[in-house]
Design an enzyme around this catalytic site. Structure first.
Site, PDB file in Angstrom:
ATOM      1  N   ASP A 120     -47.552  26.569   2.324  1.00 57.46           N
ATOM      2  CA  ASP A 120     -47.443  25.657   0.996  1.00 57.46           C
ATOM      3  C   ASP A 120     -46.121  25.336   1.459  1.00 57.46           C
ATOM      4  O   ASP A 120     -45.570  25.812   3.005  1.00 57.46           O
ATOM      5  CB  ASP A 120     -47.647  26.242  -0.440  1.00 57.46           C
ATOM      6  CG  ASP A 120     -47.732  25.100  -1.306  1.00 57.46           C
ATOM      7  OD1 ASP A 120     -46.859  24.339  -1.380  1.00 57.46           O
ATOM      8  OD2 ASP A 120     -49.234  25.041  -1.490  1.00 57.46           O
ATOM      9  N   HIS A 176     -64.820  17.464   1.705  1.00 58.86           N
ATOM     10  CA  HIS A 176     -64.225  17.365  -0.056  1.00 58.86           C
ATOM     11  C   HIS A 176     -65.323  18.662  -0.045  1.00 58.86           C
ATOM     12  O   HIS A 176     -66.525  17.885  -0.246  1.00 58.86           O
ATOM     13  CB  HIS A 176     -65.124  15.680  -0.417  1.00 58.86           C
ATOM     14  CG  HIS A 176     -65.003  15.416  -1.857  1.00 58.86           C
ATOM     15  ND1 HIS A 176     -66.092  14.888  -2.441  1.00 58.86           N
ATOM     16  CD2 HIS A 176     -63.717  16.072  -2.874  1.00 58.86           C
ATOM     17  CE1 HIS A 176     -65.012  14.998  -4.073  1.00 58.86           C
ATOM     18  NE2 HIS A 176     -64.347  15.592  -3.871  1.00 58.86           N
TER      19      HIS A 176
HETATM   20  P1  NAD Z   1     -52.096  20.772  -6.836  1.00 59.44           P
HETATM   21  O1  NAD Z   1     -51.276  20.086  -7.084  1.00 59.44           O
HETATM   22  O2  NAD Z   1     -53.337  22.318  -7.356  1.00 59.44           O
HETATM   23  O3  NAD Z   1     -51.921  21.983  -5.106  1.00 59.44           O
HETATM   24  C1  NAD Z   1     -51.269  20.858  -4.027  1.00 59.44           C
HETATM   25  C2  NAD Z   1     -50.345  21.489  -3.334  1.00 59.44           C
HETATM   26  O4  NAD Z   1     -49.889  20.938  -2.753  1.00 59.44           O
HETATM   27  C3  NAD Z   1     -49.210  22.150  -4.585  1.00 59.44           C
HETATM   28  O5  NAD Z   1     -49.605  23.271  -4.520  1.00 59.44           O
HETATM   29  C4  NAD Z   1     -48.158  21.807  -3.506  1.00 59.44           C
HETATM   30  O6  NAD Z   1     -47.291  22.848  -3.812  1.00 59.44           O
HETATM   31  C5  NAD Z   1     -48.757  21.652  -1.780  1.00 59.44           C
HETATM   32  N1  NAD Z   1     -47.853  20.441  -1.328  1.00 59.44           N
HETATM   33  C6  NAD Z   1     -47.604  19.518  -2.394  1.00 59.44           C
HETATM   34  N2  NAD Z   1     -47.057  19.040  -0.629  1.00 59.44           N
HETATM   35  C7  NAD Z   1     -46.682  19.361   0.217  1.00 59.44           C
HETATM   36  C8  NAD Z   1     -46.446  19.481   1.260  1.00 59.44           C
HETATM   37  N3  NAD Z   1     -45.893  18.411   1.848  1.00 59.44           N
HETATM   38  N4  NAD Z   1     -46.295  21.054   2.455  1.00 59.44           N
HETATM   39  C9  NAD Z   1     -47.321  21.847   2.182  1.00 59.44           C
HETATM   40  N5  NAD Z   1     -47.552  21.822   0.730  1.00 59.44           N
HETATM   41  C10 NAD Z   1     -47.472  20.447  -0.286  1.00 59.44           C
HETATM   42  O7  NAD Z   1     -53.552  19.834  -6.126  1.00 59.44           O
HETATM   43  P2  NAD Z   1     -55.083  19.950  -6.385  1.00 59.44           P
HETATM   44  O8  NAD Z   1     -55.914  19.877  -7.005  1.00 59.44           O
HETATM   45  O9  NAD Z   1     -55.747  20.993  -5.511  1.00 59.44           O
HETATM   46  O10 NAD Z   1     -55.579  19.000  -5.026  1.00 59.44           O
HETATM   47  C11 NAD Z   1     -55.366  18.905  -3.305  1.00 59.44           C
HETATM   48  C12 NAD Z   1     -56.261  18.423  -3.386  1.00 59.44           C
HETATM   49  O11 NAD Z   1     -57.552  18.374  -3.345  1.00 59.44           O
HETATM   50  C13 NAD Z   1     -55.917  16.784  -3.514  1.00 59.44           C
HETATM   51  O12 NAD Z   1     -56.444  15.707  -2.509  1.00 59.44           O
HETATM   52  C14 NAD Z   1     -57.089  16.320  -4.594  1.00 59.44           C
HETATM   53  O13 NAD Z   1     -57.283  15.209  -4.737  1.00 59.44           O
HETATM   54  C15 NAD Z   1     -58.370  17.102  -4.013  1.00 59.44           C
HETATM   55  N6  NAD Z   1     -59.366  17.717  -4.678  1.00 59.44           N
HETATM   56  C16 NAD Z   1     -58.602  18.202  -5.978  1.00 59.44           C
HETATM   57  C17 NAD Z   1     -60.429  18.657  -6.971  1.00 59.44           C
HETATM   58  C18 NAD Z   1     -60.196  19.014  -8.010  1.00 59.44           C
HETATM   59  O14 NAD Z   1     -60.715  20.055  -9.049  1.00 59.44           O
HETATM   60  N7  NAD Z   1     -58.862  19.382  -7.815  1.00 59.44           N
HETATM   61  C19 NAD Z   1     -61.663  18.597  -6.117  1.00 59.44           C
HETATM   62  C20 NAD Z   1     -61.355  18.180  -4.953  1.00 59.44           C
HETATM   63  C21 NAD Z   1     -60.514  17.427  -4.639  1.00 59.44           C
END
Ligand code: NAD
Length: 737
Positions: free
Chosen positions: A356, A463
Site C-alpha cells: 500500500d 474481478h
Molecule cells: P479501498 O478504498 O478499500 O482500498 C483501496 C486501497 O488502495 C487503499 O488501501 C489505498 O490506500 C490503496 N491505494 C490507493 N492508491 C494507492 C497507490 N498509489 N499505491 C498503493 N496503494 C494505493 O477500495 P476497494 O473497495 O478495496 O476497491 C479496490 C478496487 O477493487 C477498485 O478497483 C474496486 O473497483 C474494485 N472492486 C471493489 C469491490 C467492492 O465490493 N468494494 C468489488 C470488486 C472490485
C-alpha cells in the site's frame, strides 16, 4: 467372480472385509459396474457358510462421494431411447433403473448375515445410504469424517433408502432438517442422532467393526423386527401433529415451493412412515423417478454438478500451456478488497506481498487476515499452528522492489484511472517481463487500462466479489490484447485459491454486474410504478432470489448506484439511463442521505441489534401506491427473472460470454440467480426460447424496452434452439470422439 472395484478378505473368525477401492479414481463412486460387483459379493457372502458377517470399508482416504451423477444421465438416455421404441414402457424402465441401488441395499439388509459399515472418511449420498442399510455403523473419530445426504443441493433427493431409514433411526424432525438442507454431520452429531452406533479411533476402525459382529450383532434391521417403534413417534400422534404442519410451513418459507426435491423428501417421509419399510421404499422410488424428470433436477445437476466440475477443472483454460506454480503473488492496495485477496492467497499456501502507500496502510491490510484467523481459531475451524503459518505468508510492504519475483500481481487500488496508471507503471518497473498483471477493477474496461501497460498481452482482469473469502466466483476479463498465457496464469491462480472462474470478454460492467444492475433497475421501475416495496422484495424471493433487489442495493451502496448512473450518462449520453431512476437515486442519496447499509439508512432502516432491519417506512410515500390486492405477484416474479435472463442472452449475442455454462454459473454464484433454474440461460432453455420470447413481448408492451429480446433469441425461438444446443460447450469433444 473377480472384482475390480472391491477386495474381499475373510479372516479366521469368518468375517469378510470388503474393501471398496476403485482403480484409477481418487474417490469411490457408485457406477453400474460397482453395483453389479457388489450384488455378486452379497450372493457370495450368503452362499459361503464359512462367512459369518461382513465389514464394509474403503481403501481410499475418503469412504465415497456417493453415486456418479453421470449414471443418472445414462438412465435418461436409456429412457429416451425406450420412448422412441416402446413409449408405454419408458416410465417403468426408469422406475426400475431408479430402484436398482435401493433394491441392492435392501438385499444387504435382509441377506441374513450381519454387515457393518466402517466409515473412514467422507461418506456422502448413496454411500451413506448403503451404510444405513448395514446392521452396524462405526465411524472413525477424525475431522476428515463427514456424513450426509446432500442430494437436495443438486435438485434431487436421497433415493436409495435415505428418506426411509434416516427417520426410522433418528427422530423425523432431525431427519427432515438434515435431508432438506443437505447438511453434513460429524461422527459425534451422527451418533447423537442415532445414525451410527460407534465412534472409533481411526486405527482401530476395522477391528471395532469386527468386534460388533463378534459381539453378536443381529442381522436384522430394527424396523424388520416385531414391535419396532419410530423414534420420533407416529405420524398420526401428538408428536406428529406438532411436527408436520410446522414442517410444511418451514419448507414453504425456506424454498418458496421452488424446490420439488425438498417437497418430495417431506412426502416420502410422511407417507413412508405410515407403511412397512418395503412399501416405504417403493414410495421413495416413485417420487425419485418423478423428481428425476423435473426441469429443476436436470438443470441443477447440469449447472451445479457437471458444469461446476468441468469449469473448476479448467474447461476454459487454453490448452498446451504449462501450469504456473506460484512462488509469489503481489497484491497492491491493501484496502477492503486487496486485504481479502491477500488472505485467500495465503490460505492457498502462496506467499503474498501486500503493498500500500505506506507500511502502516499495508499492515492494516494484513490485520484483516489476523482477524479472520483469530475467528477461525475460536470457532475451531483452524489450529493456531496453521493460522500462524497462513499469516507468515503475508508480507506487508510499501516497497515495490518486494514484488520483483512475483509471478502474478493483482492491483486493488482506488477505482481511478490515474491511480491505476501510476500503480501499473510502478509495478511493471519491478516485475519480470513474463509476470502477469491483473486488475480487480469493477467498472473500468480492461482494454483501456491495458493501455497503461508496456506489455498488454500480460494484462488481464481478475474481478473478485465481496466478501472475497465467501464468494466462490471470479470473473476473468480479457482485454483486446490479453494472451492465452496470461489467461492460463489467471486461471491457475483462481484454481489455486479454489474459486470458480468464468472467462468474459471486455465490456462495461463485465458480465455479473451487467446482469445484477438489471435486477436492481427493475426494482426502481416497480417503485416508480407504485408497487408496494414489501411486495417487490417478497416477489423477488418468491422467484427464488436469495436477497431482494432493494436489500441488495443497500449492500452495494446507493451512492455507488448514483456514481454508476452518472458515469453511464457521462460516457454514453442521457439516453443510457431512465431519468426516473436518476431522480429516485438522487433523491435517496442527496436529499434523504440514504446511502445503504453502510450508514444505516437505505431502502431499509438498520436499527441497533438485536432489532432487525426493516423497509424504510417513508419509501412508500415517494410514489402513489397501487392497491396491493391488484398487483400481479407472478408477473413481478417473471419480470425479475426475465430482465436478468435477457441481459445474459444479450451478453451471449455480443460474445461477452461464449459458454452457457459460464453464464449459468456466473448468475448463480455471482448473485444467487434462482438456483433451481440452473442459471439464467437454463431458465430460458427449460421453458423454451419461443415461450420465453412470447412472455418478454407481453412484458415489453406493458413495461418497456428493457424486455425487448435480442435478435439472437428471436432467431433461436424461430429455429427451436436452446443455448446449450446452439452454443454446445461439448461440441468439440463430440467431433473429436
Ligand atoms: P479501498 O478504498 O478499500 O482500498 C483501496 C486501497 O488502495 C487503499 O488501501 C489505498 O490506500 C490503496 N491505494 C490507493 N492508491 C494507492 C497507490 N498509489 N499505491 C498503493 N496503494 C494505493 O477500495 P476497494 O473497495 O478495496 O476497491 C479496490 C478496487 O477493487 C477498485 O478497483 C474496486 O473497483 C474494485 N472492486 C471493489 C469491490 C467492492 O465490493 N468494494 C468489488 C470488486 C472490485
Amino acid at each position: 467372480m473377480t472384482t475390480t472395484n472391491f477386495t474381499v478378505d475373510t479372516d479366521s473368525d469368518g468375517i469378510a472385509l470388503v474393501t471398496w477401492d476403485m482403480p484409477g479414481k481418487s474417490m469411490n463412486v457408485f457406477t453400474q459396474a460397482v453395483l453389479e460387483e457388489l450384488d455378486g459379493i452379497v450372493d457370495r457372502v450368503v452362499a459361503d457358510a464359512d462367512i459369518k458377517g461382513v465389514v464394509f470399508t474403503s481403501g481410499k482416504a475418503s469412504f465415497s462421494g456417493g453415486a456418479d451423477l453421470t449414471m443418472i444421465k445414462s438412465m435418461f438416455d436409456l429412457m429416451e431411447e425406450e420412448k422412441r421404441t416402446n413409449p408405454d414402457n419408458a416410465q417403468k424402465l426408469l422406475f426400475d433403473m431408479v430402484g436398482r441401488m435401493s433394491g441392492l441395499f435392501r438385499k444387504i439388509e435382509t441377506c441374513g448375515k450381519p454387515w457393518v459399515s466402517a466409515i473412514n472418511g467422507v461418506c456422502m449420498g448413496g454411500a451413506f445410504e448403503l451404510s444405513l442399510a448395514c446392521h452396524g455403523r462405526v465411524a472413525a473419530d477424525s475431522p476428515a469424517v463427514k456424513m450426509g445426504l446432500p442430494e437436495v443441493k443438486v435438485g434431487i433427493f436421497p433415493g436409495a433408502g435415505g428418506t426411509q431409514r434416516v427417520p426410522r433411526l433418528a427422530n423425523a424432525q432431525d431427519a427432515l432438517q438434515m435431508m432438506t438442507t443437505g447438511s453434513t454431520l460429524t461422527p459425534q452429531r451422527a451418533k447423537a442422532m442415532g445414525l451410527i452406533h460407534e465412534i472409533a479411533e481411526p486405527k482401530k476402525l476395522v477391528s471395532a467393526a469386527k468386534a460388533m459382529i463378534k459381539g453378536g450383532l443381529k442381522a436384522v434391521a430394527p424396523w424388520d423386527e416385531k414391535g419396532f417403534k419410530l423414534p420420533g413417534g407416529l405420524i398420526w400422534s401428538a408428536q406428529g401433529a406438532q411436527l408436520w404442519p410446522a414442517a410444511s410451513a418451514i419448507y414453504r418459507r425456506e424454498t418458496q415451493n421452488n424446490y420439488p426435491a425438498a417437497a418430495a423428501i417431506l412426502k416420502s417421509v410422511f407417507e413412508g412412515l405410515q407403511v412397512p419399510i418395503d412399501t416405504g421404499l417403493r414410495i421413495e422410488q416413485r417420487y425419485f423417478s418423478h423428481i428425476l424428470q423435473t426441469s429443476e433436477a436436470r438443470s441443477m445437476i447440469r449447472s451445479l454438478f457437471v458444469s461446476m466440475q468441468e469449469i473448476n477443472k479448467g474447461a476454459r483454460r487454453p490448452e498446451g500451456i504449462k501450469p504456473t506454480k506460484f512462488r509469489k503473488v503481489g497484491v497492491v492496495g491493501a484496502g477492503f478488497m486487496g486485504a481479502s485477496i491477500a488472505y485467500v492467497t495465503a490460505k492457498a499456501g502462496i506467499p503474498v506481498v501486500l503493498i500500500d502507500r505506506d507500511l502502516d496502510a499495508a499492515g492494516k491490510g494484513k490485520a484483516h487476515s489476523e482477524d479472520l484467523v483469530k475467528k477461525d481459531i475460536q470457532k475451531g475451524k483452524t489450529t493456531r499452528e496453521d493460522g500462524d503459518k497462513l499469516l507468515s505468508l503475508i508480507t506487508p510492504s510499501a516497497d515495490y522492489a518486494d514484488i520483483a519475483e512475483a509471478d502474478l500481481v493483482i492491483e486493488a487500488v482506488f477505482e481511478d484511472r490515474d491511480v491505476k496508471k501510476a500503480v501499473t507503471e510502478a509495478v511493471e518497473a519491478e516485475i519480470r517481463q513474463t509476470a502477469v498483471f491483473a486488475s480487480n477493477t469493477s467498472t473500468l474496461p480492461i482494454t483501456g487500462l491495458a493501455k497503461n501497460s508496456k506489455r498488454p498481452k500480460n494484462f488481464i482482469g481478475i474481478h473478485f466479489f465481496s466478501p472475497v473469502d465467501k464468494m466462490m466466483l471470479t470473473e476473468i476479463i480479457l482485454g483486446r490484447k490479453t494472451s492465452d498465457k496470461a489467461l492460463a496464469t489467471a486461471m491457475d491462480f483462481v484454481a489455486a485459491i479454489k474459486k470458480t472462474p468464468i472467462v468474459v470478454n471486455d465490456t462495461r460492467g463485465f458480465f455479473v454486474n451487467r446482469c445484477v444492475l438489471r435486477y436492481m433497475n427493475e426494482s426502481y421501475n416497480m417503485l416508480v410504478e407504485g408497487v408496494p416495496p414489501a411486495m417487490i422484495e417478497n416477489a423477488a424471493k418468491m422467484a427464488g432470489m436469495p436477497v431482494g433487489p432493494l436489500a441488495l442495493n443497500d449492500e452495494v451502496a446507493i451512492d455507488l448506484s448514483l456514481k454508476i448512473i452518472r458515469a453511464s450518462i457521462a460516457d454514453l449520453g442521457e439516453g443510457a439511463v431512465d431519468p426516473r431512476h436518476l431522480e429516485l437515486i438522487e433523491r435517496m442519496v442527496e436529499k434523504e442521505g440514504r446511502l445503504g447499509r453502510k450508514n444505516g439508512k437505505g431502502f431499509y432502516d438498520y436499527p441497533a441489534k438485536p432489532a432487525k432491519k426493516h423497509l424504510w417506512p417513508e419509501l412508500k410515500t415517494l410514489y402513489p401506491q397501487q392497491d396491493a390486492d391488484k398487483v400481479d405477484v407472478k408477473e413481478l416474479q417473471n419480470r425479475f427473472l426475465a430482465c436478468i435472463a435477457l441481459e445474459a442472452a444479450r451478453t451471449m449475442e455480443e460474445g461477452i460470454v461464449t459458454d452457457p455454462r459460464e453464464a449459468d454459473l456466473g448468475t448463480i454464484l455471482g448473485f444467487g440467480f434462482a438456483p433451481y433454474t440452473g442459471g439464467a440461460l437454463s431458465y430460458i432453455d427449460s421453458m423454451g426460447a419461443d415461450v420465453f420470447l412470447a412472455m418478454c413481448k407481453g412484458l415489453a408492451r406493458k413495461y418497456g424496452r428493457q424486455f425487448r429480446a435480442p435478435k439472437l433469441l428471436i432467431d433461436m425461438a424461430a429455429k427451436g434452439e436452446t443455448f446449450y444446443g446452439r452454443f454446445n460447450p461439448h461440441a468439440e469433444t463430440k467431433t473429436a470422439a
